[in-house]
Every structure is written in C-alpha cells, then in structure tokens.
Design a protein around this motif. Sequence first.
Motif, mmCIF file in Angstrom:
data_model
loop_
_atom_site.group_PDB
_atom_site.id
_atom_site.type_symbol
_atom_site.label_atom_id
_atom_site.label_comp_id
_atom_site.label_asym_id
_atom_site.label_seq_id
_atom_site.Cartn_x
_atom_site.Cartn_y
_atom_site.Cartn_z
ATOM 1 N N ASN A 1 2.682 6.089 -6.768
ATOM 2 C CA ASN A 1 2.234 6.408 -8.138
ATOM 3 C C ASN A 1 0.710 6.485 -8.191
ATOM 4 O O ASN A 1 0.102 6.364 -9.237
ATOM 5 C CB ASN A 1 2.794 5.420 -9.166
ATOM 6 C CG ASN A 1 2.322 4.006 -8.924
ATOM 7 O OD1 ASN A 1 1.669 3.725 -7.920
ATOM 8 N ND2 ASN A 1 2.643 3.119 -9.846
ATOM 9 N N ARG A 2 0.150 6.667 -6.999
ATOM 10 C CA ARG A 2 -1.283 6.910 -6.870
ATOM 11 C C ARG A 2 -2.166 5.797 -7.423
ATOM 12 O O ARG A 2 -3.251 6.049 -7.946
ATOM 13 C CB ARG A 2 -1.648 8.258 -7.518
ATOM 14 C CG ARG A 2 -2.514 9.099 -6.570
ATOM 15 C CD ARG A 2 -2.733 10.493 -7.061
ATOM 16 N NE ARG A 2 -4.069 10.960 -6.726
ATOM 17 C CZ ARG A 2 -4.511 11.183 -5.489
ATOM 18 N NH1 ARG A 2 -3.719 10.975 -4.482
ATOM 19 N NH2 ARG A 2 -5.753 11.606 -5.282
ATOM 20 N N LEU A 3 -1.676 4.555 -7.319
ATOM 21 C CA LEU A 3 -2.595 3.438 -7.551
ATOM 22 C C LEU A 3 -3.519 3.350 -6.349
ATOM 23 O O LEU A 3 -4.612 2.819 -6.417
ATOM 24 C CB LEU A 3 -1.826 2.124 -7.723
ATOM 25 C CG LEU A 3 -1.077 1.943 -9.049
ATOM 26 C CD1 LEU A 3 -0.393 0.589 -9.097
ATOM 27 C CD2 LEU A 3 -1.989 2.119 -10.237
ATOM 28 N N GLU A 4 -3.029 3.852 -5.198
ATOM 29 C CA GLU A 4 -3.876 4.020 -4.019
ATOM 30 C C GLU A 4 -3.841 5.500 -3.626
ATOM 31 O O GLU A 4 -2.834 6.174 -3.842
ATOM 32 C CB GLU A 4 -3.337 3.196 -2.836
ATOM 33 C CG GLU A 4 -3.236 1.704 -3.085
ATOM 34 C CD GLU A 4 -4.583 1.002 -3.108
ATOM 35 O OE1 GLU A 4 -5.607 1.666 -2.855
ATOM 36 O OE2 GLU A 4 -4.591 -0.205 -3.394
ATOM 37 N N HIS A 5 -4.958 5.982 -3.066
ATOM 38 C CA HIS A 5 -5.014 7.383 -2.647
ATOM 39 C C HIS A 5 -4.871 7.465 -1.132
ATOM 40 O O HIS A 5 -5.545 6.729 -0.421
ATOM 41 C CB HIS A 5 -6.350 8.014 -3.058
ATOM 42 C CG HIS A 5 -6.576 7.988 -4.537
ATOM 43 N ND1 HIS A 5 -7.647 8.583 -5.145
ATOM 44 C CD2 HIS A 5 -5.865 7.436 -5.538
ATOM 45 C CE1 HIS A 5 -7.585 8.406 -6.445
ATOM 46 N NE2 HIS A 5 -6.513 7.701 -6.711
ATOM 47 N N THR B 1 0.830 -1.200 0.000
ATOM 48 C CA THR B 1 0.000 0.000 0.000
ATOM 49 C C THR B 1 0.867 1.253 0.000
ATOM 50 O O THR B 1 0.586 2.206 -0.730
ATOM 51 C CB THR B 1 -0.936 0.002 1.227
ATOM 52 O OG1 THR B 1 -1.602 -1.262 1.290
ATOM 53 C CG2 THR B 1 -1.958 1.112 1.131
ATOM 54 N N LEU B 2 1.951 1.237 0.777
ATOM 55 C CA LEU B 2 2.825 2.403 0.836
ATOM 56 C C LEU B 2 3.420 2.713 -0.540
ATOM 57 O O LEU B 2 3.321 3.846 -1.022
ATOM 58 C CB LEU B 2 3.953 2.175 1.850
ATOM 59 C CG LEU B 2 5.032 3.256 1.878
ATOM 60 C CD1 LEU B 2 4.428 4.610 2.249
ATOM 61 C CD2 LEU B 2 6.147 2.902 2.857
ATOM 62 N N ILE B 3 3.989 1.720 -1.213
ATOM 63 C CA ILE B 3 4.616 2.087 -2.485
ATOM 64 C C ILE B 3 3.569 2.345 -3.572
ATOM 65 O O ILE B 3 3.803 3.105 -4.497
ATOM 66 C CB ILE B 3 5.696 1.088 -2.965
ATOM 67 C CG1 ILE B 3 5.116 -0.257 -3.307
ATOM 68 C CG2 ILE B 3 6.818 0.958 -1.968
ATOM 69 C CD1 ILE B 3 6.149 -1.093 -4.074
#
Lengths: 246, 382
Positions: A52-56, A46-48
């Motif tokens: 690249n904003r695959l997660e917000h 989740t951190l990485i």
Amino acid sequence: MTDPVIRISNMNKWFGTFHVLRDINLQVAAGEKIVICGPSGSGKSTLIRCLNRLEHHQEGHIEVEGVSLDGSMKNLESIRSNVGMVFQQFNLFPHMSVLENCTLAPIWVKQKTKQEAEALARQFLERVRIPDQADKYPGQLSGGQQQRVAIARALCMNPDIMLFDEPTSALDPEMIKEVLDVMVELAEDGMTMLCVTHEMGFARQVADRVIFMDEGEIVEENEPEAFFSNPQNERTKMFLSQVLSH
Amino acid sequence: MRSWLNRDALLQAIVLLAVVAGMVWLVGNVQSNLERQNINSGFGFLSERAGFGINQTLIDYTEDDSFGRVVVVGLLNTLLVSVLGIFFATLLGFSLGVARLSRNWLISKIAMVYIEIFRNVPLLLQIMFWYFGVLRNLPSPRQALSIGEAMFVSNRGVVVPWLEAGAGAVWYGVAFAGVLAGGFWLRRRALKMKLNTGQASRVWRPLALLTLALFAVAALLAGVPFTLDVPYLKGFNFRGGLTVIPEFVALLLALSLYTAAFIAEIVRAGINAVDKGQREASAALGLPESLALRLVVIPQALRVIIPPLTSQYLNLTKNSSLAVAIAYPDIVSVLAGTTLSQVGQAVEIIFVTMMIYLSLSLLTSWAMNRYNQRMALVGNAS
Ligand SMILES: Nc1ncnc2c1ncn2[C@@H]1O[C@H](COP(=O)(O)OP(=O)(O)OP(=O)(O)O)[C@@H](O)[C@H]1O
Ligand SMILES: [Mg+2]
C-alpha cells in the motif's frame, strides 16, 4: 485460476545501502490467504508495507488490482482505501471514540454521510464482537478489543485486500484467540488476506500458501501441510524448529 | 487528567489566597510603621493629579488626569503589546516549528539557525538592539523613508494613514461583526452538510456575497462616515495619520521574535510526540496527508503543545515589563517608574503592579486550562 489481484515481479528495495528486499516474485489470486513468516529483520513488514506504498520499492514491478505502484501514480488514496491494513501496535486514534475511529475514513475519503458511516461501523463492530464499545475511547479497551476495533476500522472502507502485520504479537496470550477468531471468520468470508504472523495454528487452519522469508528473500513457499511437515530449505527447518518448540 | 486539572485550579486558588493574605499582612504592617513616622500611605494618591505626559495612550489622557487613569493607560499599553506579541509569536512560532520538521533541508536549517540565534540572546539585549541599534538610527523625519508619500518611517516611529471615524461608523462595526458571525455559521453548516449528505457546501462564495450585502446596507444607512487622514511633514515632525512610536515597535518586535523561537521548539516537540503509526494508519485508510494532519496529528499534538505554550504566553506578558529599559509606557514604566518616583509610596504601588500581573497570569492560565480540558484524552493513550 482468476487473474491475480497482486502481482510482484523482480522487486528490490534498499534502505540506504541496506538491501532489505531481494528479487521478490509473488502473485496473489482474489480470495487467496497467504501467511508470511520468517526471522526478525527478514523484511516481512517491509514487503507488505510496499503493497500500500507506505514504503517505496526501487526496482521491479508491483501491481495491485491492475494498478501499477510507482512514483507517477495519481490515485494512491483510492488504492489505499481498497487495501486495508492492521498493525502490530493497533494505531487507533486515541482522541476519537471507537465509532469515530471507524467512521473517519468513510466520511472523509468515501464521502459517506455520518448516518451511513455509523450504520456501517456498527455492523462491523458487531462482526468483531464489540458492538457495545462503540462510544468508548481506545484507551479504555483491552489490547484484544483494540485490535478488533482496528480490524473493524479497516473493514469499514470495504477493502478487497487485507494486510496484517503481526496482529497478535503485542497481545497477552489470553487475547490472541479472540483476534484470531475474527480473522478466521474473515478468511471464511472470502477476503484476500496477506498476513505476517508466527501463529502456526492459524496458518494451518486458513492459509492457502505459507511463505518463508529470510534476509530479504522468499526462501520457501508451499501449502501449509507440506510446508510444516516437509520443509525443503535448511533455513526453514531451523526457523520452524525454533518457532514450533514453544 | 480531569481531576489533575481541578487540582491545578485549586492549587492556583490557594496560592492566590496565600499571596493576598501575605500582602495584606505586609501592607498593614508597613502602614502602621509609616503612620508612626508620619509618612503618607494608602491609595488616596490614585485620585490625585498625575501631572506628567505619556507618549502612547489608547484612551484620552492629559497631564491633568489622575494617577488612577495612569494605571489604566499603562495597563492598556501592556495589554496591547502582550496581545499583539502573543498573536505574532504564535503565528511565527507555529510556522517555524513546522518548517523545522520540513523534509526540505534548506528550510529546516534556516528555521534551526533562527531558533538558535533568537533563543540564546538575552531578551533585554534584543529589545535594545531593535530600539537603539535599528529604530533610533533611522533618519530624522525630514529624511524619512516614505512609502508612496503616505507612510513614513523615521527615528520618531512609523506614521501611517488612518481612517478618522465619524458618526455612523458603528454601522460598519455591526456589518463587520455580522460577517464574522456569518463566517462561523457557514463553516459549521458546511461541516454539518458534509456529515449529513456526504457533500460539502460552499463557504467562500456565500461569505463574499454576505460581506458585500452587509457593507452595502451599512453604506446606505450611514453613508461613508470615514475621512482618510494622511500624514504630512510639517516643520520637524509629522502631522496627521497614526504614529506608532519606536518604543512600541522595538518591544513588539523583540518579544514576538524571541518568544517565537521557544514556541517553534514546543510545536516541533508536540508534532514529534505524535506516534508515527498515527500517520501510517491514516495513510493506510486512504486519508490524504493534509486531512491526516488536520484530523489526526494536530489534535493530538495540541495536547502536548498547550501547557508549555501557556507558560510562553505568561512569559511574554511578564517580559513586556522590560519596556522600562526603552521607556515604553507600560504599566511598570508609568506606575512602578514615574508614579513611584513622584508619589514615593513604594509598598502600595509595587503591590498594585504585582496584583495586575498576577491577575493577567491567572486569567491566561485559566483560559488555556479550559481549552486544554476540552482536548484532554479519555483513558490511557495506547
Ligand atoms: N525505515 C527504515 N530505515 C532503515 N532500515 C529499516 C527501516 N525499516 C526497517 N529497516 C530494516 O530493514 C530490515 C527489515 O525490516 P522489517 O521490519 O521489514 O523486518 P520484519 O521481518 O518485519 O521483522 P520483525 O519480525 O522484527 O517485525 C530490518 O533490518 C530493519 O532494521
Ligand atoms: Mg515486522
């Protein structure tokens, strides 16, 4: 020390009510190699993926190459094409040849000609040591070869930063080395790298810093030598004894 | 994958042969029985005068034409409703399938309610609903709903203005074909330019110019060989224009709406079957979502979608035989219905009807197999 290319401050993230990342602070300088480890579910991926904003993320601040990542950004695509990512499951496009996998984004995102894109792709396929597989399809390659194609595909966008999410965990033991060798070479060429991995040999060899995460927090952070020989935190000690015992 | 498809084709051929052989044996057997009892047999009736009218004919037909021509008229009517049905069902089905996956709660729920209703009510009932419940209940021609005094909707169907083509209209057909070919060519050129120079070339402006130019040439060569035929009320019915009979409208509506619900589920499953890692990898490379869909997700989803989609197309074509219930003159109505009751040669007539459906199905499967072969993956998907 040069200006950091990644700056994370007081970042928090939730999945629904589940607090997955807690108060993360991290700065990465250009050319630095960071290895992230920690138990399953600690929030490493989740951190990485936030980078690249695959997660917000919901709270705090993330800045990549001077651009702040938030809901109002316009040029998300241009940030993403500067940050390469390699996944545990390779995620190659099965309906395209190896060469097409590598030229897709340069052609459609960077507006390169087919000729330029193919020349570049062959150059990187050479670098990951599979120049003769260019016309095959992913399904015809071994896991190690597929992961090296995935690395070449990311490199074709000429990224400044590379993110790796457990790139060798889905591989048979005899293929792990061929992928790690490519990553070591990349590190020696000066690429900025953030790598989630439990390959401690790799961490010792290339990492400038090792970060240990547990339950969404960065628990410990140190140079590899000190990190492995003299861990400070109890949780780190326990984790290391488990990982290093096999 | 490839060898499987070939085996599929072989299997279909064997089945076809077996069916034909069985039929030949059956026909021969029955024929000798009939001969012994002095009953007419054979296909001689096909050249006899039919003697009944048909209310929708795509080619010229009168009562004086033969039963053979009745077969052609019925087949064309079946093809018309099937091809249009497949077109609309595909369009609506794909939209509903994508809507079902929408992140918008309302849109997704509306699509779900549609799908659940239309796929769970028997098709025959839906055909009857549109025909007896809706179209037949419309006002008579005298009270017809009129749209701009040019289009009329009544219980006799929908009457629309029609262009009557005279001599020289063929030039317009040529111009139209030219525009289509030009459009394809421009698109291919744009892709080539994109790959060779990195820059996309224009498509729409040159296409608009080409359209103007070609139709201007057609007008120069042929003038304007069209007369507009606007329908008007005369006595109890309409004169002029093009009448679309209510039986056709009801059947087309029911077939399209019913099959669209199934196609929607197929499309949804197909898109869901594409690993979400594929979208993530595309996004991580900087591909905008629309490009990721077009270049990565849809080509993979189609592999999953096409086989069940083919069987929906076959179902729609076969289901069009429910036309009998509302007397739309499809092949079953006019051949296995009216012709059979007049001629009485059940074996021959049912045989011809079955062969027609079998050929249509094989043709559709063959075309879709060809398409699927082109989409097939090499090696095992990772
Ligand atoms: N999309 C999601 N929705 C809800 N919860 C999620 C989602 N993605 C991850 N999680 C949860 O967040 C936590 C952290 O997940 P993450 O994948 O970042 O862990 P990880 O450290 O990478 O673990 P692993 O070593 O198993 O890959 C886990 O408990 C996981 O179940
Ligand atoms: Mg993970």
